[in-house]
Write a protein that holds these residues in place. Structure first.
Motif, PDB file in Angstrom:
ATOM      1  N   VAL A   1       0.684  -1.501  -0.188  1.00 17.27           N
ATOM      2  CA  VAL A   1      -0.004   0.005  -0.018  1.00 17.27           C
ATOM      3  C   VAL A   1       0.868   1.234   0.179  1.00 17.27           C
ATOM      4  O   VAL A   1       1.727   1.445   0.800  1.00 17.27           O
ATOM      5  N   SER A   2       0.551   2.132  -0.817  1.00 22.51           N
ATOM      6  CA  SER A   2       1.234   3.546  -1.034  1.00 22.51           C
ATOM      7  C   SER A   2       0.132   4.484  -0.690  1.00 22.51           C
ATOM      8  O   SER A   2      -0.900   4.498  -1.284  1.00 22.51           O
ATOM      9  N   VAL A   3       0.356   5.354   0.508  1.00 24.34           N
ATOM     10  CA  VAL A   3      -0.551   6.320   1.116  1.00 24.34           C
ATOM     11  C   VAL A   3      -0.116   7.581   0.141  1.00 24.34           C
ATOM     12  O   VAL A   3       0.997   8.221  -0.139  1.00 24.34           O
ATOM     13  N   THR A   4      -1.337   8.106  -0.452  1.00 20.14           N
ATOM     14  CA  THR A   4      -1.437   9.468  -1.279  1.00 20.14           C
ATOM     15  C   THR A   4      -2.400  10.310  -0.585  1.00 20.14           C
ATOM     16  O   THR A   4      -3.191  10.016   0.387  1.00 20.14           O
ATOM     17  N   SER A   5      -2.321  11.470  -1.054  1.00 20.80           N
ATOM     18  CA  SER A   5      -3.173  12.372  -0.470  1.00 20.80           C
ATOM     19  C   SER A   5      -4.901  12.561  -1.264  1.00 20.80           C
ATOM     20  O   SER A   5      -5.528  13.234  -1.038  1.00 20.80           O
ATOM     21  N   THR A   6      -4.757  11.465  -2.399  1.00 18.12           N
ATOM     22  CA  THR A   6      -5.818  11.564  -3.195  1.00 18.12           C
ATOM     23  C   THR A   6      -6.642  10.343  -2.706  1.00 18.12           C
ATOM     24  O   THR A   6      -6.335   9.364  -2.422  1.00 18.12           O
ATOM     25  N   PRO A   7      -7.979  10.626  -2.214  1.00 15.43           N
ATOM     26  CA  PRO A   7      -8.975   9.871  -1.771  1.00 15.43           C
ATOM     27  C   PRO A   7      -9.109   8.608  -2.759  1.00 15.43           C
ATOM     28  O   PRO A   7      -9.282   8.981  -3.834  1.00 15.43           O
ATOM     29  N   ALA A   8      -9.428   7.747  -2.016  1.00 16.40           N
ATOM     30  CA  ALA A   8      -9.729   6.484  -2.888  1.00 16.40           C
ATOM     31  C   ALA A   8     -11.292   6.290  -3.211  1.00 16.40           C
ATOM     32  O   ALA A   8     -12.146   7.427  -2.780  1.00 16.40           O
ATOM     33  N   SER A   9     -11.663   5.772  -4.333  1.00 17.78           N
ATOM     34  CA  SER A   9     -12.907   5.602  -4.836  1.00 17.78           C
ATOM     35  C   SER A   9     -13.885   5.319  -3.808  1.00 17.78           C
ATOM     36  O   SER A   9     -13.817   4.417  -2.925  1.00 17.78           O
ATOM     37  N   THR A  10     -15.004   5.983  -3.678  1.00 18.97           N
ATOM     38  CA  THR A  10     -16.075   5.702  -2.690  1.00 18.97           C
ATOM     39  C   THR A  10     -17.216   5.096  -3.225  1.00 18.97           C
ATOM     40  O   THR A  10     -18.553   5.481  -2.604  1.00 18.97           O
ATOM     41  N   ALA A  11     -16.990   4.702  -4.507  1.00 17.58           N
ATOM     42  CA  ALA A  11     -18.474   4.235  -4.945  1.00 17.58           C
ATOM     43  C   ALA A  11     -19.340   3.116  -4.095  1.00 17.58           C
ATOM     44  O   ALA A  11     -18.787   2.313  -3.771  1.00 17.58           O
ATOM     45  N   THR A  12     -20.572   3.127  -4.345  1.00 20.30           N
ATOM     46  CA  THR A  12     -21.318   2.311  -3.603  1.00 20.30           C
ATOM     47  C   THR A  12     -21.121   0.722  -4.080  1.00 20.30           C
ATOM     48  O   THR A  12     -21.317   0.698  -5.433  1.00 20.30           O
ATOM     49  N   PRO A  13     -20.988  -0.179  -3.186  1.00 22.30           N
ATOM     50  CA  PRO A  13     -20.921  -1.379  -3.733  1.00 22.30           C
ATOM     51  C   PRO A  13     -21.898  -2.203  -4.126  1.00 22.30           C
ATOM     52  O   PRO A  13     -22.994  -1.849  -3.379  1.00 22.30           O
ATOM     53  N   THR A  14     -21.943  -3.097  -5.061  1.00 23.48           N
ATOM     54  CA  THR A  14     -22.975  -3.975  -5.367  1.00 23.48           C
ATOM     55  C   THR A  14     -22.843  -5.193  -5.540  1.00 23.48           C
ATOM     56  O   THR A  14     -21.840  -5.521  -6.626  1.00 23.48           O
ATOM     57  N   PRO A  15     -22.828  -6.141  -4.686  1.00 19.28           N
ATOM     58  CA  PRO A  15     -22.281  -7.464  -4.950  1.00 19.28           C
ATOM     59  C   PRO A  15     -22.994  -8.174  -6.124  1.00 19.28           C
ATOM     60  O   PRO A  15     -24.085  -7.835  -6.556  1.00 19.28           O
ATOM     61  N   GLU A  16     -22.481  -9.138  -6.593  1.00 18.96           N
ATOM     62  CA  GLU A  16     -22.997  -9.863  -7.592  1.00 18.96           C
ATOM     63  C   GLU A  16     -24.266 -10.591  -7.528  1.00 18.96           C
ATOM     64  O   GLU A  16     -25.156 -11.009  -8.272  1.00 18.96           O
ATOM     65  N   SER A  17     -24.001 -11.159  -6.139  1.00 21.15           N
ATOM     66  CA  SER A  17     -25.154 -12.079  -5.627  1.00 21.15           C
ATOM     67  C   SER A  17     -26.329 -11.120  -5.111  1.00 21.15           C
ATOM     68  O   SER A  17     -26.189  -9.893  -4.586  1.00 21.15           O
ATOM     69  N   THR A  18     -27.704 -11.365  -5.661  1.00 17.53           N
ATOM     70  CA  THR A  18     -28.695 -10.575  -5.303  1.00 17.53           C
ATOM     71  C   THR A  18     -28.900 -10.445  -3.747  1.00 17.53           C
ATOM     72  O   THR A  18     -29.384  -9.720  -3.158  1.00 17.53           O
TER      73      THR A  18
END
Length: 572
Positions: free
Chosen positions: A494-511
């Motif tokens: 892991v490299s720590v940066t000042s750029t926030p990681a993606s915070t997209a809402t997760p959607t599992p493949e399982s219903t």
């Protein structure tokens, strides 16, 4: 208060030999009212004369010790409660059956008052052979009020034919019917006069034990258990006494809770300056067992198609109890049984399901002496998997990819270089059964180290409470998914940066997973980087001994987990 006493030993050597005697250490110690012990070692003689006391303490006793078993030592028991009142022959004795104490005579001291007892102080010891002094030591008799007392309700399974403390004692707050309830009292200043459970039931010298039901109905009298029905086992050398009784006899009833109380009434006790009261509660339960993961997705236990598929569970049975775990296919083509032992309230058996196909159905039965304690249906599911890529992070979340949790559970990330609570960096909330392209794991604090390797592990929800309890339980619940006996996990740099990681809402493949508010996010736009040199390559593992990493010691369970996770396949 007395300032000193002297124990001197002289020995008549065996014919034709030069005898010698000495103490095993320079300082012995015990509390007033207890049975104190000291040991004299002899060479060239089997007899020695012991003198206890002197004019400085107005107390003196002389007696002969005999090394009857020929092991070169005699351990002498000195009942400090009786020391100033009873004849010396009743005060001093040999601990080992083959040895003996003879001709004991009190030459000085003793009290007319029946409540007066031997004072605390430092008692010098001296040993002589053939009239020649050969060694000195000190015996410190202390006040028992300085002792740290405790009471514990334990469970054990050993019968009392030898009046020995039951083996495999453990404290859990519950005792199964037909196991032994063991009340362990750690105390001092009582061993010189508490000789039986009846003494405790009657409150001899103000020392007593009581046991009473606590969950009785309103306006009904609680059940009272008579302590005299217990067996008393004393261990003066460890300052412990045990009250032991089987829970299938007497007034114990499964489903009821009880409170045990150990008391010392200072007004009736010659050694206590203040009252003592210790309490401990326990519950008597039926003999049963629970299979981890039973009643999960589809109300079936999920099994992994590996050579070491694990079926684990919990039980209130005493440590050391043996159970049989049976795995049978519904068409009876497969039948295996494993004998397991309950340890710390848990058990586990492994079976070879490497040839089983996904969807194969089984029945699991846990038995004790042919009596079924637990049963569930089981099905072989797709193997669990996950991948932790090398990544850039804003220091607040870490990304884990290609997560497959066939029975639901959690994803946790650990730091293999940390030693205590910091080892667990973060974990997800409960994830429904299913597959996830990307899961973001929040960490407990901003990451400040750059270029560091962390470990992600797939955890089951073994007790079905949807709360991550692996670390708090020291590994007894919510253990990792396993493949061929190894934890399912992966590591990534892991490299720590000042750029926030993606915070997209997760959607599992399982219903099913989409319905869980605790599920983490999916980001299918994040590519999987190539494995770094010396780490993983398409599921193969190079030799890396994470378990020996210095300082990684949150719990033994976490140490083993991280080490095992790194020999698991990164993804199927």
């Amino acid at each position: 208060m007395a300032q000193g006493a002297v124990i001197g030993v002289s020995a008549a050597g065996d014919a034709g030999t030069q005898g010698h005697a000495s103490f095993t250490k320079g300082i012995f110690a015990d509390e007033r009212g207890d049975v104190a012990t000291f040991t004299v070692e002899t060479t060239g003689t089997s007899r020695a004369t012991v003198r206890v006391g002197g004019e400085s303490v107005n107390y003196a006793v002389e007696f002969t010790v005999v090394d009857g078993d020929g092991d070169g030592s005699v351990t002498v028991a000195w009942n400090t409660h009786l020391a100033a009142h009873e004849p010396a022959v009743e005060v001093f004795s040999a601990v080992d059956g083959g040895d003996s104490v003879r001709n004991a005579v009190r030459e000085m001291g003793g009290f007319d008052s029946p409540t007066r007892r031997l004072d605390a102080g430092e008692y010098p010891l001296a040993v002589s052979v053939d009239g020649e002094e050969t060694d000195l030591a000190t015996f410190a008799i202390r006040e028992p009020d300085d002792f740290d007392r405790s009471l514990a309700a334990l469970r054990g399974r050993q019968a009392l034919a030898t009046r020995a403390v039951p083996e495999h004692l453990d404290a859990n707050g519950t005792v199964a019917q037909a196991d032994y309830v063991v009340l362990q009292v750690k105390t001092s200043g009582v061993f010189g006069y508490v000789d039986s459970a009846t003494d405790l039931a009657e409150g001899t010298q103000g020392v007593s034990v009581s046991i009473e039901q606590t969950n009785h109905e309103s306006n009904e009298d609680p059940t009272v258990i008579d302590p005299a029905s217990f067996t008393l086992i004393t261990e003066p050398e460890t300052d412990r006494l045990f009250l032991v009784a089987p829970t299938d006899q007497g007034a114990f009833t499964p489903g009821e809770r009880y409170r045990a109380t150990f008391s010392i009434d200072a007004a009736a006790n010659p050694y206590a300056d203040s009252d003592v009261q210790l309490t401990m509660s326990f519950e008597v339960v039926y003999r049963d067992a629970t299979i981890d993961g039973a009643g999960g997705a589809g109300n079936e236990l999920g099994l992994q198609p590996t050579s070491q598929a694990t079926i684990s569970g919990t039980s209130p049975l005493a440590d050391g109890t043996q159970l049989e775990v049976e795995l049978r296919s519904e068409d009876d083509a497969f039948l295996q049984r494993q004998t397991v032992t309950v340890r710390d309230g848990t058990f586990a058996a492994t079976f070879d399901l490497s040839g089983a196909s996904t969807g194969s159905e089984y029945e699991v039965t846990v038995r004790e002496d042919r009596s079924a304690l637990a049963f569930t249906k089981a099905v072989v599911r797709e193997p669990a998997s996950l991948s932790m890529p090398d990544q850039e992070s804003d220091g607040e979340t870490l990304v884990v990819e290609d997560v497959s949790l066939p029975d639901g559970g959690f994803v946790a990330v650990y730091d293999p270089d940390e030693s205590r609570a910091e080892a667990l960096l973060g974990r997800t909330s409960y994830l429904q059964p299913g597959e996830y392209d990307t899961v973001e794991v929040p960490v407990s604090g901003p990451l400040e180290v750059d270029g560091k390797t962390f470990v992600a592990v797939a955890h089951r929800d073994t007790n079905g409470d949807r709360q991550f309890g692996y670390v708090d339980s020291s590994g007894s619940v919510d253990g990792p998914y396993e493949r061929d006996g190894q934890s399912v996990g992966d590591d990534g740099r892991v490299s720590v940066t000042s750029t926030p990681a993606s915070t997209a809402t997760p959607t599992p493949e399982s219903t099913d997973a989409a319905d869980d508010p605790g599920s983490e996010s999916v980001d299918t736009g994040t590519p999987t980087p190539e494995a770094a040199d010396g780490e993983f390559d398409n599921g193969s593992v190079v030799d890396r001994d994470w378990e020996s990493t210095p300082g990684f010691g949150l719990t033994a369970a976490v140490v083993a987990l991280v080490g095992a996770a790194l020999v698991a396949r990164r993804r199927q």
